[in-house]
Write a protein that holds these residues in place. Sequence first.
Motif, PDB file in Angstrom:
ATOM      1  N   CYS A 136       3.291  39.869   7.379  1.00 33.63           N
ATOM      2  CA  CYS A 136       3.029  40.873   8.416  1.00 33.63           C
ATOM      3  C   CYS A 136       4.228  41.805   8.487  1.00 33.63           C
ATOM      4  O   CYS A 136       5.371  41.359   8.660  1.00 33.63           O
ATOM      5  N   GLU A 254       0.589  45.585  10.425  1.00 30.32           N
ATOM      6  CA  GLU A 254      -0.443  45.268   9.442  1.00 30.32           C
ATOM      7  C   GLU A 254       0.015  44.119   8.561  1.00 30.32           C
ATOM      8  O   GLU A 254       1.209  43.844   8.429  1.00 30.32           O
ATOM      9  N   ALA A 255      -0.954  43.432   7.936  1.00 30.77           N
ATOM     10  CA  ALA A 255      -0.624  42.222   7.177  1.00 30.77           C
ATOM     11  C   ALA A 255      -1.481  42.124   5.924  1.00 30.77           C
ATOM     12  O   ALA A 255      -2.523  42.769   5.792  1.00 30.77           O
ATOM     13  N   GLY A 271       9.432  41.814   6.926  1.00 29.99           N
ATOM     14  CA  GLY A 271       8.199  41.283   7.478  1.00 29.99           C
ATOM     15  C   GLY A 271       8.349  39.845   7.931  1.00 29.99           C
ATOM     16  O   GLY A 271       9.335  39.174   7.626  1.00 29.99           O
ATOM     17  N   ARG A 311      -5.485  43.551  10.279  1.00 28.59           N
ATOM     18  CA  ARG A 311      -4.939  43.986  11.567  1.00 28.59           C
ATOM     19  C   ARG A 311      -5.250  42.908  12.585  1.00 28.59           C
ATOM     20  O   ARG A 311      -6.307  42.275  12.511  1.00 28.59           O
ATOM     21  N   PRO A 312      -4.367  42.674  13.543  1.00 26.81           N
ATOM     22  CA  PRO A 312      -4.568  41.550  14.455  1.00 26.81           C
ATOM     23  C   PRO A 312      -5.778  41.760  15.360  1.00 26.81           C
ATOM     24  O   PRO A 312      -6.065  42.886  15.782  1.00 26.81           O
ATOM     25  N   TYR A 322      -4.000  37.029  13.548  1.00 18.66           N
ATOM     26  CA  TYR A 322      -4.261  37.481  12.179  1.00 18.66           C
ATOM     27  C   TYR A 322      -5.213  36.475  11.535  1.00 18.66           C
ATOM     28  O   TYR A 322      -4.815  35.339  11.278  1.00 18.66           O
ATOM     29  N   ARG A 333       0.421  37.247  17.454  1.00 20.52           N
ATOM     30  CA  ARG A 333       1.450  38.138  17.978  1.00 20.52           C
ATOM     31  C   ARG A 333       1.187  38.373  19.468  1.00 20.52           C
ATOM     32  O   ARG A 333       0.046  38.530  19.894  1.00 20.52           O
TER      33      ARG A 333
END
Length: 401
Positions: A136, A254-255, A271, A311-312, A322, A333
Amino acid sequence: MDRLQNTIRPYAWGSTTALPELLGTEPTGEPQAELWMGAHPGAPSRLDRGAGAVSLAELIDADPAGELGERSVAAFGPRLPFLLKLLAAGSPLSLQVHPNLDQAAAGFAEEEANAVPLDAPHRNYRDTNHKPELICALTPFDGLCGFRPAADSADLLDGLGVDQLKPYADLLRARPESDALREVFSAVLTADPEAMAETVEQAATAAARRAAEDPEGRFAADYAAYVGIARHYPGDPGVIAAMLLNYVRLAPGEALYLGAGVPHAYLDGLGVEIMANSDNVLRCGLTPKHVDVAELLRIVRFESGGPGVLRPEPTADGAEVYPTPIDEFQLSRYLLADGAEARALPDDRAQILLCTGGRVVVRAADGAELDLTPGRSLFVRAGEHVQLLGDGALFRAAVAG
């Protein structure tokens, strides 16, 4: 809840500034690549419950169910099944892929039967576990992830105008996609080293020219990324192999999820990374280390698609999760604001809490509070009820569920 004392790994590809900036410490001038949080035997976190600092791994060994929760132990055994990291890439990591569970178990058993030492440089499997992972972004973060469609890779290679790349482009268009990707990938990694080094040099020169001539062009960002990779790994066949992969730039928050068989590489940025507890890495290039092409061709999934940027997803309890398809870990998060209602965390499993911005207060059931500032983390054993307050960003790592 216990403050964690964590180890920074000084790998050569690490940034000299990203982790010090987050932690508020002075740079040492040396690479600081990863800060590990967990019970991995390579660098377990330490904590102090009043009798001096001890390894988190030792505490878990002494009371697995008490530390991790009975459900985690039943599912994954008496060990923390994930490792949380801060990852700071100042230059590209190796192009790599990870096996699935069955492949890891079979590969490990075969190398054990053949008496390959665990620390041998040509050993592929260090354990029997798979290594799915999630990265992330905390800053803009560049990476490579999975194969782009073969026809798009053919267009990208043709756009460079390098004669040695034309047979690869033709093959990518002529054969069924999976077969084409396999054949080109194999051909690149097994080519004559001197001839491939010349091809890489010409491709990098052409990529720099194309990126400068048409900065808004279809592959301009990709070409610029490959120029940077070639600068760090001149002549490495992994530079051409990388041209078959999706280049992606993540915005903060973003991840990417990297499952078994997906070739990938991190290029630049800071990250939060979480992964299953394993050391099984098969390298495809961008490295002086051992590359086992035959084993790679067995493990790599020659399937194309987009990079799958995550995206979470918000939840009812105020977290942003996530989503991933595995159970060993879940990354959440929390974005906290002063004056907001305290947010309670689940208490049926162990969790690691990492602050990445602002100031977060973690309150225990007895009212005791601990402050977290960027880069600082806590271990919360199963059964401990805690709440979050403050004004900042916090990541929570735990088993899924």
